[in-house]
Design an enzyme around this catalytic site. Structure first.
Site, mmCIF file in Angstrom:
data_model
loop_
_atom_site.group_PDB
_atom_site.id
_atom_site.type_symbol
_atom_site.label_atom_id
_atom_site.label_comp_id
_atom_site.label_asym_id
_atom_site.label_seq_id
_atom_site.Cartn_x
_atom_site.Cartn_y
_atom_site.Cartn_z
ATOM 1 N N THR A 186 30.770 -26.025 -92.005
ATOM 2 C CA THR A 186 30.549 -24.702 -91.414
ATOM 3 C C THR A 186 31.405 -23.703 -92.163
ATOM 4 O O THR A 186 32.458 -24.057 -92.704
ATOM 5 C CB THR A 186 30.970 -24.652 -89.930
ATOM 6 N N GLU A 331 27.046 -27.043 -85.735
ATOM 7 C CA GLU A 331 27.608 -28.095 -84.876
ATOM 8 C C GLU A 331 26.576 -28.658 -83.909
ATOM 9 O O GLU A 331 26.848 -29.598 -83.183
ATOM 10 C CB GLU A 331 28.792 -27.532 -84.063
ATOM 11 N N LYS A 439 35.797 -4.326 -76.690
ATOM 12 C CA LYS A 439 36.354 -4.150 -75.348
ATOM 13 C C LYS A 439 36.756 -2.689 -75.187
ATOM 14 O O LYS A 439 37.707 -2.229 -75.787
ATOM 15 C CB LYS A 439 37.550 -5.087 -75.153
ATOM 16 N N TRP A 444 32.977 -4.680 -71.538
ATOM 17 C CA TRP A 444 32.561 -5.233 -72.830
ATOM 18 C C TRP A 444 31.299 -4.550 -73.299
ATOM 19 O O TRP A 444 30.379 -4.340 -72.521
ATOM 20 C CB TRP A 444 32.289 -6.736 -72.705
HETATM 21 P P1 AMP Z 1 25.989 -21.403 -88.203
HETATM 22 O O1 AMP Z 1 26.696 -22.582 -87.697
HETATM 23 O O2 AMP Z 1 26.539 -20.901 -89.501
HETATM 24 O O3 AMP Z 1 24.522 -21.629 -88.258
HETATM 25 O O4 AMP Z 1 26.245 -20.208 -87.185
HETATM 26 C C1 AMP Z 1 26.001 -20.350 -85.824
HETATM 27 C C2 AMP Z 1 26.178 -19.024 -85.152
HETATM 28 O O5 AMP Z 1 25.166 -18.109 -85.569
HETATM 29 C C3 AMP Z 1 26.013 -19.075 -83.648
HETATM 30 O O6 AMP Z 1 27.167 -19.533 -83.002
HETATM 31 C C4 AMP Z 1 25.696 -17.620 -83.326
HETATM 32 O O7 AMP Z 1 26.859 -16.815 -83.291
HETATM 33 C C5 AMP Z 1 24.876 -17.196 -84.521
HETATM 34 N N1 AMP Z 1 23.449 -17.264 -84.189
HETATM 35 C C6 AMP Z 1 22.568 -18.223 -84.480
HETATM 36 N N2 AMP Z 1 21.338 -17.915 -84.028
HETATM 37 C C7 AMP Z 1 21.443 -16.724 -83.404
HETATM 38 C C8 AMP Z 1 20.532 -15.856 -82.700
HETATM 39 N N3 AMP Z 1 19.241 -16.140 -82.579
HETATM 40 N N4 AMP Z 1 21.026 -14.730 -82.186
HETATM 41 C C9 AMP Z 1 22.334 -14.400 -82.291
HETATM 42 N N5 AMP Z 1 23.228 -15.153 -82.952
HETATM 43 C C10 AMP Z 1 22.800 -16.308 -83.495
#
Ligand code: AMP
Length: 542
Positions: A186, A331, A439, A444
């Site tokens: 990640t 994850e 904030k 929020w």
């Molecule tokens: P990654 O592990 O790099 O794929 O990132 C995951 C993160 O991407 C999640 O915890 C969210 O914060 C963001 N994310 C993924 N899909 C969405 C979505 N449809 N809308 C908003 N945020 C998203």
């Protein structure tokens, strides 16, 4: 008393064997790095995956040894997905958009033994090979006669020479389904990257779930274009679900621009596509001025970051394409929720339906979710109360590779780092990453809401909302925007555009015009970098 059903481990090799047996003539089409279009079938994928397995056995690679890839979406990458994991080794997909120093760090941390790369990434491998101390074999994913003679990389072989001499028959080994199958680091907002280590069981269960009608709804009748990269969270598991359903796969290779993607959708009669919003932004940007329409595309799953409402509208109303908004994480293999309406919602007026569609969707069977307050107390599902989103399930991490970062779980639940609401029908909506929430005066403000409104303005190509320090309110939102080429809008005009669309106190205090919003290796906005760029900025009211 135990049940009397056969116990067979859920192994990735069974997916490719199934595709070979039942969908042998199903097509796999790839745009190659060379620019041409390559076509073959699931039978060929199976045959050549077995050759990959043979090549790894020939090198005497041990069970669970890591084989890395630096590659686009294409047929050779697909063969590695099945050949590496199926033979008991771990496929480590590296994101080529990372800085070479990070690529070297990750390859060493994973202790990769083999590194397979597309020729586009030769310069990265040339920059890092001497530092990748565990790699015994570099494999250039090209024909034997395309291997550069003077690359400077020792132990370099072409992919075709590497697998070419292996037999096309192979007995896939049987082993514990909980064995590791693939890994993905990640981006990690703090400290070094951490790896999610998937298992055969988690991957197969995820592949089953992803194919369900209320999830990605993949079938043998679909022609599927995963634009979402195979180097990040296994292209949302589509390669595995594709083998399980026997759908046609269409790979874009390195050509991710709007024109190339549109042309591929049309020429390969794509019915289903998957990607992050930025890719579709480029494609719609190409289609609109040219007055282009789709002839076969029916559905597109969009996730990875919030899908702007304007995009859902455009796909649906201008092009007749249904958007399935999805949410997940590295994850989580990655799927957590997907947005499809329930039966009772189909009779709602169109604008009510749209309000639901904008959310990130309902949990998939296999993913349990809840929202909690700062003390860990569960919050109500009323669509208004927001809290930290926690998840658990059989394809969600319990720990990172090598125990990095300690125990990530809270009472068995994985904290996603996202802030969300959940409504009475179970539809979850992300309001922010917890670190990006603004904030203001004890309340929020959702940066995603602020961004979505700006994105609906015809002159805005991209928008990022961040909080700025304020003496009275702690923080106030400002919106950094990139204008569409040739379009103009003033600060006052854009702020006026917010009126009536959100509560007054949620309207940003200011607009900052920028040339670009910094994006990370997975296409997500990097707000930390944006805040650094704006460090000398002062709010007009502060
Ligand atoms: P990654 O592990 O790099 O794929 O990132 C995951 C993160 O991407 C999640 O915890 C969210 O914060 C963001 N994310 C993924 N899909 C969405 C979505 N449809 N809308 C908003 N945020 C998203």
């Amino acid at each position: 008393m135990l049940g009397l059903m056969q116990s067979q481990p859920l192994l990735i090799s069974s997916l490719i064997e199934f595709a070979d047996r039942h969908h042998s003539d199903g097509e796999i089409v790839s745009r190659r790095v060379e620019g041409d279009i390559h076509r073959y079938t699931w039978a060929d994928v199976a045959k050549r995956s077995r050759q990959v397995a043979g090549a790894l056995d020939g090198m005497k690679l041990a069970f669970s040894d890591r084989v890395a890839t630096l590659a686009w979406n294409g047929y050779r990458h697909l063969e590695l997905y099945f050949g590496v994991s199926g033979s008991g080794r771990v496929l480590h997909t590296i994101n080529p958009r990372l800085h070479p120093d990070q690529v070297a760090w990750i390859a060493n941390h994973a202790e990769d033994q083999v590194l397979c790369f597309d020729m586009s990434f030769l310069p990265i491998v040339q920059a890092v090979h001497a530092r990748c101390t565990t790699v015994k074999q570099f494999v250039a994913m090209c024909d034997a006669d395309k291997l550069p003679a003077d690359s400077g990389i020792p132990n370099l072989i072409s992919y075709e020479a590497w697998i070419g001499k292996q037999p096309t028959a192979y007995n896939w080994p049987q082993f514990d389904e909980n064995s590791a199958s693939s890994m993905c680091y990640t981006s990690g907002t703090t400290g070094n990257p951490k790896a999610a280590l998937y298992s055969h069981r988690s991957t197969t269960l995820h592949a089953y779930a992803a194919a369900l009608p209320d999830v990605m709804s993949l079938s043998a009748r679909d022609s599927v274009l995963p634009v979402v990269p195979m180097f990040h969270v296994n292209a949302w598991g589509i390669p595995y679900s594709a083998a399980l359903t026997g759908c046609k796969l269409v790979f874009p290779g390195p050509a991710m621009d709007g024109k190339s993607i549109y042309e591929l959708i049309e020429s390969e009669k794509v019915s289903y596509a998957a990607g992050v919003p930025t890719v579709w932004q480029m494609m719609l940007g190409h289609m609109k001025p040219a007055g282009l329409k789709f002839s076969t595309l029916k559905r597109t799953v969009i996730g990875g970051s919030a899908c702007p409402p304007a995009m859902i509208h455009a796909f649906q109303e201008d092009y007749g394409v249904e958007v399935l908004h999805a949410w997940g994480m590295t994850e989580m293999s990655p799927l957590g929720t997907l947005n499809t309406l329930k039966n009772k919602q189909l009779s709602l007026p169109a604008d009510e339906q749209m309000k639901i569609r904008l959310k990130q969707g309902r949990a998939i069977y296999g993913v349990d979710m809840k929202i909690v307050d700062a003390d860990g107390k569960e919050l109500p599902w009323d669509g208004k109360t927001y809290g930290d989103l926690l998840v658990k399930g059989p394809w969600i991490v319990k720990e990172y590779f090598k125990g990095e970062g300690g125990d990530p779980l809270k009472d068995g639940w994985f904290p996603t780092g996202d802030v969300a609401t959940i409504d009475a029908n179970g539809f979850m909506q992300i309001t922010d990453r917890s670190k990006d929430v603004i904030k203001s005066g004890g309340e929020w403000i959702s940066s995603i809401d602020v961004e979505n409104i700006a994105m609906a303005h015809p002159a805005i190509a991209m928008a990022a909302c961040v909080g700025m320090p304020h003496p009275k309110w702690d923080e106030r939102p400002i919106i950094a925007v990139v204008k569409k080429p040739g379009m103009e809008v003033s600060v006052a005009e854009l702020l006026k555009f917010y009126e009536g669309k959100t509560a007054k106190w949620q309207i940003p205090d200011d607009v900052v015009f920028v040339d670009a919003i910094p994006l990370g290796a997975t296409g997500k906005m990097q707000k930390m970098k944006l805040r650094e760029q704006l460090k000398d900025y002062k709010l007009p009211s502060a």
